[in-house]
Design a protein around this motif. Structure first.
Motif, PDB file in Angstrom:
ATOM      1  N   MET A   1       0.850  -1.207   0.000  1.00  0.00           N
ATOM      2  CA  MET A   1       0.000   0.000   0.000  1.00  0.00           C
ATOM      3  C   MET A   1       0.870   1.236   0.000  1.00  0.00           C
ATOM      4  N   SER A   2       0.574   2.151  -0.919  1.00  0.00           N
ATOM      5  CA  SER A   2       1.289   3.422  -0.977  1.00  0.00           C
ATOM      6  C   SER A   2       0.319   4.571  -0.731  1.00  0.00           C
ATOM      7  N   ILE A   3       0.864   5.688  -0.312  1.00  0.00           N
ATOM      8  CA  ILE A   3       0.100   6.928  -0.221  1.00  0.00           C
ATOM      9  C   ILE A   3       0.455   7.738  -1.455  1.00  0.00           C
ATOM     10  N   VAL A   4      -0.534   7.985  -2.287  1.00  0.00           N
ATOM     11  CA  VAL A   4      -0.305   8.575  -3.602  1.00  0.00           C
ATOM     12  C   VAL A   4      -0.891   9.984  -3.639  1.00  0.00           C
ATOM     13  N   VAL A   5      -0.063  10.940  -4.005  1.00  0.00           N
ATOM     14  CA  VAL A   5      -0.492  12.331  -4.097  1.00  0.00           C
ATOM     15  C   VAL A   5      -0.439  12.765  -5.555  1.00  0.00           C
ATOM     16  N   THR A   6      -1.578  13.125  -6.129  1.00  0.00           N
ATOM     17  CA  THR A   6      -1.586  13.640  -7.491  1.00  0.00           C
ATOM     18  C   THR A   6      -1.257  15.136  -7.462  1.00  0.00           C
ATOM     19  N   GLY A   7      -0.787  15.661  -8.588  1.00  0.00           N
ATOM     20  CA  GLY A   7      -0.418  17.072  -8.619  1.00  0.00           C
ATOM     21  C   GLY A   7       0.622  17.406  -7.573  1.00  0.00           C
ATOM     22  N   ALA A   8       1.584  16.491  -7.395  1.00  0.00           N
ATOM     23  CA  ALA A   8       2.472  16.546  -6.235  1.00  0.00           C
ATOM     24  C   ALA A   8       3.520  17.650  -6.294  1.00  0.00           C
ATOM     25  N   THR A   9       3.698  18.290  -7.440  1.00  0.00           N
ATOM     26  CA  THR A   9       4.645  19.411  -7.489  1.00  0.00           C
ATOM     27  C   THR A   9       3.929  20.758  -7.523  1.00  0.00           C
ATOM     28  N   GLY A  10       2.610  20.740  -7.373  1.00  0.00           N
ATOM     29  CA  GLY A  10       1.857  21.983  -7.324  1.00  0.00           C
ATOM     30  C   GLY A  10       1.962  22.660  -5.967  1.00  0.00           C
ATOM     31  N   ALA A  11       1.352  23.822  -5.854  1.00  0.00           N
ATOM     32  CA  ALA A  11       1.472  24.630  -4.635  1.00  0.00           C
ATOM     33  C   ALA A  11       0.973  23.884  -3.407  1.00  0.00           C
ATOM     34  N   LEU A  12      -0.135  23.158  -3.525  1.00  0.00           N
ATOM     35  CA  LEU A  12      -0.656  22.388  -2.396  1.00  0.00           C
ATOM     36  C   LEU A  12      -0.003  21.012  -2.315  1.00  0.00           C
ATOM     37  N   GLY A  13       0.149  20.359  -3.451  1.00  0.00           N
ATOM     38  CA  GLY A  13       0.667  19.005  -3.470  1.00  0.00           C
ATOM     39  C   GLY A  13       2.037  18.858  -2.842  1.00  0.00           C
ATOM     40  N   ARG A  14       2.920  19.787  -3.145  1.00  0.00           N
ATOM     41  CA  ARG A  14       4.273  19.670  -2.585  1.00  0.00           C
ATOM     42  C   ARG A  14       4.253  19.808  -1.064  1.00  0.00           C
ATOM     43  N   LEU A  15       3.327  20.606  -0.544  1.00  0.00           N
ATOM     44  CA  LEU A  15       3.208  20.749   0.908  1.00  0.00           C
ATOM     45  C   LEU A  15       2.635  19.485   1.543  1.00  0.00           C
ATOM     46  N   VAL A  16       1.722  18.823   0.837  1.00  0.00           N
ATOM     47  CA  VAL A  16       1.186  17.557   1.354  1.00  0.00           C
ATOM     48  C   VAL A  16       2.304  16.522   1.433  1.00  0.00           C
ATOM     49  N   VAL A  17       3.114  16.440   0.382  1.00  0.00           N
ATOM     50  CA  VAL A  17       4.219  15.477   0.393  1.00  0.00           C
ATOM     51  C   VAL A  17       5.186  15.790   1.529  1.00  0.00           C
ATOM     52  N   GLU A  18       5.500  17.067   1.688  1.00  0.00           N
ATOM     53  CA  GLU A  18       6.404  17.452   2.780  1.00  0.00           C
ATOM     54  C   GLU A  18       5.841  17.024   4.131  1.00  0.00           C
ATOM     55  N   GLN A  19       4.559  17.219   4.322  1.00  0.00           N
ATOM     56  CA  GLN A  19       3.930  16.841   5.588  1.00  0.00           C
ATOM     57  C   GLN A  19       3.959  15.328   5.774  1.00  0.00           C
ATOM     58  N   LEU A  20       3.681  14.582   4.718  1.00  0.00           N
ATOM     59  CA  LEU A  20       3.712  13.122   4.804  1.00  0.00           C
ATOM     60  C   LEU A  20       5.093  12.627   5.204  1.00  0.00           C
ATOM     61  N   LEU A  21       6.131  13.262   4.673  1.00  0.00           N
ATOM     62  CA  LEU A  21       7.494  12.813   4.934  1.00  0.00           C
ATOM     63  C   LEU A  21       7.924  13.045   6.376  1.00  0.00           C
ATOM     64  N   THR A  22       7.131  13.790   7.130  1.00  0.00           N
ATOM     65  CA  THR A  22       7.447  13.964   8.554  1.00  0.00           C
ATOM     66  C   THR A  22       6.920  12.810   9.397  1.00  0.00           C
ATOM     67  N   THR A  23       6.046  11.970   8.787  1.00  0.00           N
ATOM     68  CA  THR A  23       5.419  10.914   9.582  1.00  0.00           C
ATOM     69  C   THR A  23       5.559   9.517   8.999  1.00  0.00           C
ATOM     70  N   VAL A  24       5.809   9.404   7.700  1.00  0.00           N
ATOM     71  CA  VAL A  24       5.927   8.079   7.079  1.00  0.00           C
ATOM     72  C   VAL A  24       7.209   8.009   6.258  1.00  0.00           C
ATOM     73  N   PRO A  25       7.742   6.811   6.025  1.00  0.00           N
ATOM     74  CA  PRO A  25       8.956   6.680   5.215  1.00  0.00           C
ATOM     75  C   PRO A  25       8.712   7.138   3.780  1.00  0.00           C
ATOM     76  N   ALA A  26       9.731   7.710   3.169  1.00  0.00           N
ATOM     77  CA  ALA A  26       9.616   8.172   1.789  1.00  0.00           C
ATOM     78  C   ALA A  26       9.235   7.033   0.854  1.00  0.00           C
ATOM     79  N   SER A  27       9.635   5.833   1.190  1.00  0.00           N
ATOM     80  CA  SER A  27       9.332   4.671   0.351  1.00  0.00           C
ATOM     81  C   SER A  27       7.840   4.356   0.300  1.00  0.00           C
ATOM     82  N   ASP A  28       7.065   4.916   1.229  1.00  0.00           N
ATOM     83  CA  ASP A  28       5.619   4.705   1.244  1.00  0.00           C
ATOM     84  C   ASP A  28       4.858   5.762   0.462  1.00  0.00           C
ATOM     85  N   VAL A  29       5.576   6.783  -0.022  1.00  0.00           N
ATOM     86  CA  VAL A  29       4.930   7.924  -0.668  1.00  0.00           C
ATOM     87  C   VAL A  29       5.185   7.890  -2.173  1.00  0.00           C
ATOM     88  N   VAL A  30       4.129   8.120  -2.936  1.00  0.00           N
ATOM     89  CA  VAL A  30       4.211   8.197  -4.393  1.00  0.00           C
ATOM     90  C   VAL A  30       3.740   9.574  -4.831  1.00  0.00           C
TER      91      VAL A  30
END
Length: 286
Positions: A1-30
């Motif tokens: 199971m992965s956590i997948v963020v669409t539009g991940a380099t957009g203004a909101l998306g990149r912040l969501v990814v940054e927040q995810l990386l504070t709590t889960v391993p990068a290998s779990d994030v797409v």
């Protein structure tokens, strides 16, 4: 199971990814991105990149996998978003994802202004799909104002047609934290969250905050809708988008963006970012 963020380099998306990386391993994030180069910094941190484009449904085939938790960040091409979102929803259904979270708009089906139409249609498409969902009905972003400070500072005025209507805004980082919370937590399936700032403010109060932070005289000029439309078009805003902004101001006047449910603060476990703090940072950056 992965956590997948669409539009991940957009203004909101990149912040969501940054927040995810504070709590889960990068290998779990797409991160789903259109441009591999723009996603290079994420890839360097161990985030998996999947290349896809909302406007090219065939590129979404295989982007999601069974059991994925997916965040569909709404596109920014007003008028094209229903078709774009349909392509993502269809791909998510085909894959059998475990959760499809969607960034909609405050009020959901009760929102009665033009900008809400595509969000309402997307929510219905998700409901019709039968996918496990979470609706993140985001209120107004404070940055919608603070990222456009240059003309305010140049002319010494905040111009609008919202009257004394109030806006319970929050920052993109606040909304990103909420998205990360529902993607990593439990108990959010089938929920629709009305997300907004803790405190609602008027454009006159916003002008006062800009004046305080800048040391300049800043006034609030409330004008009729037609006059505001002409001002925006004269400043280079495309006529159709100017009409949408004027319509949003009318919604503010009717109180449609003033709700302070407290659900955003509850999800992120802290108060939302105060208007004064965001304004001060934006003025300092000018």
């Amino acid at each position: 199971m992965s956590i997948v963020v669409t539009g991940a380099t957009g203004a909101l998306g990149r912040l969501v990814v940054e927040q995810l990386l504070t709590t889960v391993p990068a290998s779990d994030v797409v991160a789903v991105v259109r441009d591999k180069e723009k996603g290079a910094a994420l890839a360097a941190r161990g985030v998996e990149l999947r290349i896809a484009d909302y406007d090219r449904p065939e590129t979404l085939t295989g982007v999601f996998a069974s059991g994925d938790r997916v965040l569909l960040i709404s596109g920014n091409a007003v008028g094209a978003r229903v078709a774009q979102h349909t392509a993502v929803i269809d791909a998510a259904k085909e894959a059998g994802v475990a959760q499809l979270a969607y960034t909609g708009i405050l009020g959901g089906p009760d929102a009665d202004f033009t900008l809400a139409d595509e969000h309402k249609a997307t929510e219905q498409l998700i409901l019709d799909s039968g996918l496990p969902y979470t609706f993140l009905r985001n209120g107004w972003y404070t940055e919608n104002y603070t990222e456009n400070l240059a003309p305010v500072l140049a002319h010494g005025a905040v111009v609008g047609n919202a009257g004394d209507g109030r806006i319970a805004s929050a920052t993109r980082a606040d909304y990103a934290a909420a998205a990360a919370a529902v993607l990593t937590g439990e108990g959010h399936l089938g929920e629709a969250y009305e997300l907004s700032g803790d405190v609602a403010w008027s454009l006159a109060e916003y002008a006062a905050e800009v004046a305080k932070a800048s040391g300049k005289e800043i006034v609030h000029n409330d004008v009729p809708a037609a006059v505001h439309q002409d001002i925006l078009v004269g400043a280079g805003v495309p006529e159709g988008f100017a009409a949408i902004l004027v319509d949003v101001n009318e919604a503010v006047r009717r109180g449609r963006l003033a709700g302070t449910s407290g659900e955003l603060a509850a999800l992120i476990g802290r108060p939302t970012t105060p208007l004064a703090q965001t304004v001060a940072a934006a003025v300092a950056a000018q």
